[in-house]
Motif scaffolding. Structure first.
Motif, PDB file in Angstrom:
ATOM      1  N   GLN A  34     -10.683  -0.334   3.699  1.00 24.51           N
ATOM      2  CA  GLN A  34      -9.828  -1.010   2.844  1.00 24.51           C
ATOM      3  C   GLN A  34     -10.036  -2.627   3.384  1.00 24.51           C
ATOM      4  O   GLN A  34     -10.188  -3.208   4.260  1.00 24.51           O
ATOM      5  N   ASN A  94       0.869  -1.031  -0.130  1.00 23.93           N
ATOM      6  CA  ASN A  94      -0.013  -0.048   0.007  1.00 23.93           C
ATOM      7  C   ASN A  94       0.907   1.315  -0.087  1.00 23.93           C
ATOM      8  O   ASN A  94       1.999   1.019   0.585  1.00 23.93           O
ATOM      9  N   THR A  99       2.722  -0.912   4.132  1.00 21.75           N
ATOM     10  CA  THR A  99       2.546   0.383   3.820  1.00 21.75           C
ATOM     11  C   THR A  99       3.734   0.885   3.396  1.00 21.75           C
ATOM     12  O   THR A  99       4.645   1.262   4.325  1.00 21.75           O
ATOM     13  N   TYR A 151      -4.668  -0.898  -8.521  1.00 19.92           N
ATOM     14  CA  TYR A 151      -4.657   0.153  -7.220  1.00 19.92           C
ATOM     15  C   TYR A 151      -5.911   0.660  -6.953  1.00 19.92           C
ATOM     16  O   TYR A 151      -6.464   1.316  -7.972  1.00 19.92           O
ATOM     17  N   PRO A 191      -4.482  -3.466  -2.953  1.00 22.07           N
ATOM     18  CA  PRO A 191      -3.462  -2.323  -2.575  1.00 22.07           C
ATOM     19  C   PRO A 191      -4.323  -1.006  -2.906  1.00 22.07           C
ATOM     20  O   PRO A 191      -5.073  -0.925  -3.856  1.00 22.07           O
ATOM     21  N   PHE A 192      -3.958  -0.195  -2.145  1.00 23.42           N
ATOM     22  CA  PHE A 192      -4.299   1.207  -2.398  1.00 23.42           C
ATOM     23  C   PHE A 192      -3.049   2.234  -2.452  1.00 23.42           C
ATOM     24  O   PHE A 192      -1.997   1.902  -1.727  1.00 23.42           O
ATOM     25  N   CYS A 193      -3.328   3.200  -2.987  1.00 24.93           N
ATOM     26  CA  CYS A 193      -2.542   4.432  -2.791  1.00 24.93           C
ATOM     27  C   CYS A 193      -3.258   5.586  -2.379  1.00 24.93           C
ATOM     28  O   CYS A 193      -4.369   6.128  -3.214  1.00 24.93           O
TER      29      CYS A 193
END
Length: 469
Positions: free
Chosen positions: A167, A20, A243, A114, A172-174
């Motif tokens: 989440q 992340n 992260t 993402y 995966p995140f940004c």
């Protein structure tokens, strides 16, 4: 690995092998104005804690010292002349938005699978070129100023916390957290005693200046508290360990010889990067720039890096495989609205800085000295002008602020505040010529043909400069 295969692999494992990503972007935070970078006045406990487990960069630079163009360099990996956003707030002219077809961080990371969101300040455009998920209610009015006109905007960390709570494992995140602090308007009730305020050598220690600097430091601490809440949310939801956390600033603070300038106080920025188990804590003097952030993030995310970027990833520096990165960083400032119309270009190496002022015939102005209805410097600037009537030191500082020579050269190691212009000294002639040629060549490669103001509606400033030289 293709983008589609990369996405499939993330989904099949339940937990992504890619991190992340959180990019925390302070607004107008100077390099020297936090605990990790040696400031002994301002309190930044959360930045101090972050730095203890992060790689701290001591030579990170914004490529341009105003909000919208600087954010565009971060989001595109391109210098302003190529991405199109090379001036700030020039209404009616397409110079603050990226050009059609320019790839941006949210678009590229979404293609790689993402989830990409932004909380807080936007100041990028056109919005359709930046397909972020906008976090609702993350940009609010300052408490007590809900109905006050002006720059009283604030970041809601509650909205950020709510988004992080949603989440899902394996996705995966940004997240870009764009704080409004410490951009003016600074808190009107400062918490730092005026007697404790440090005075840089390019400022005058009037009470009004101490008051304004105390207000700035109060806002830095407010930003630090916001950062602490975001870091706390990552811990609370079990996200911190996986992260990649990046902390930086878009440019320096709104003080004379800082924001809107190519001096280090305007373009040198804090940069802390933490990735547990992958990036070792420590300090690096590798020379890096904001244009390098996009390819670095994309590489670590397993995403496709567009060809032809100005930015170069520094992944090997992060992973301890290289000590150095760039030989020089190129710098540019074109214009900010109709207040600041004096364009300049520059080049910064580990040792030297060369600045070319493209319109030295114009007197230099910013909101600090020119906007009497703007609570961002007028109070102490008036006190400086009054002092300059009877004090030679104050008069010399005012003159230096308004009147810039065409060429400036500084040894930034010996002279970190860039007070001694070496451009006219014979023994530095070879260095000046070398840097000038490099800058000229770079401008030609960038097709940067600007030689003066984009829009000139202040003819009196030209005559003012000519008469006072």
């Amino acid at each position: 690995m293709s983008i589609s295969n990369s996405v499939a692999q993330k989904a099949s494992h339940g937990k992504s092998r890619y991190p992340n990503i959180v990019i925390y972007l302070a607004d107008d935070l100077g390099y020297n104005d936090s605990g990790p970078y040696g400031n002994r006045v301002v309190r930044t406990p959360h930045l101090d804690s972050l730095a203890s487990g992060a790689l701290k960069f001591t030579n990170a630079f914004a490529n341009t010292p105003t909000c919208t163009p600087s954010r565009a360099t971060i989001m595109t990996g391109l210098m302003p002349s190529r991405n199109g956003s090379h001036a700030n707030n020039v209404n009616g002219y397409p110079v603050s938005e990226v050009r059609p077809g320019v790839s941006t961080l949210p678009a590229l990371l979404r293609q790689a699978g993402y989830r990409v969101a932004l909380a807080g300040k936007r100041h990028i455009g056109p919005l359709k070129a930046f397909p972020f998920e906008w976090i609702p209610l993350s940009e609010v009015r300052e408490p007590g100023h809900e109905n006050t006109p002006g720059l009283f905007t604030d970041l809601s960390t509650d909205a950020v916390d709510k988004w992080l709570a949603q989440q899902e494992s394996g996705q995966p995140f940004c997240l870009v957290v764009a704080d409004h602090s410490p951009h003016v308007i600074w808190p009107q009730r400062p918490v730092y005693p005026l007697a404790d305020i440090d005075i840089p050598p390019n400022a005058i220690a009037t009470d009004a200046y101490r008051q304004m600097r105390s207000r700035y430091y109060t806002d830095v601490t407010k930003m630090d508290n916001n950062l602490g809440r975001v870091l706390g949310s990552l811990e609370k939801y079990g996200l911190a360990g996986e992260t990649l956390f990046i902390f930086t600033s878009d440019q320096g603070a709104q003080f004379p010889f800082a924001k809107w300038n190519l001096y280090d106080a305007g373009v040198r920025v804090p940069l802390l990067i933490k990735w547990p188990g992958r990036v070792a804590a420590g300090t690096t003097d590798a020379l890096v720039a904001h244009i390098d952030l996009l390819p670095t993030v994309l590489t670590l995310a397993g995403a496709k890096v567009p060809a032809g970027l100005d930015g170069i990833d520094y992944v090997k520096v992060l992973l301890g495989k290289k000590q150095a990165h760039r030989q020089e960083v190129f710098l540019t400032h074109s214009q900010d609205g109709l207040m600041n119309i004096t364009p300049m270009r520059g080049i910064r190496t580990q040792r030297y800085k060369f600045i070319e002022n493209l319109s030295p015939q114009y007197a230099y102005h910013t909101h600090i000295d020119g906007a009497r209805d703007h609570d961002g410097g007028a109070s102490y600037w008036i006190s400086w002008e009054q002092l300059a009537e009877k004090n030679d030191t104050a008069a010399a500082l005012i003159k230096r602020y308004h009147h810039r020579p065409q060429a400036e050269l500084y040894d930034v190691v010996k002279d970190p505040y860039e007070l001694d212009n070496l451009a006219g000294k014979k023994e530095y002639g070879d260095i000046l010529l070398q840097l000038k040629k490099k800058l000229s060549s770079f401008r030609a490669q960038q097709k940067d043909t600007i030689t003066g103001p984009i829009l000139d509606i202040r003819p009196n400033w030209k005559s003012e400069a000519a008469s006072k030289k």
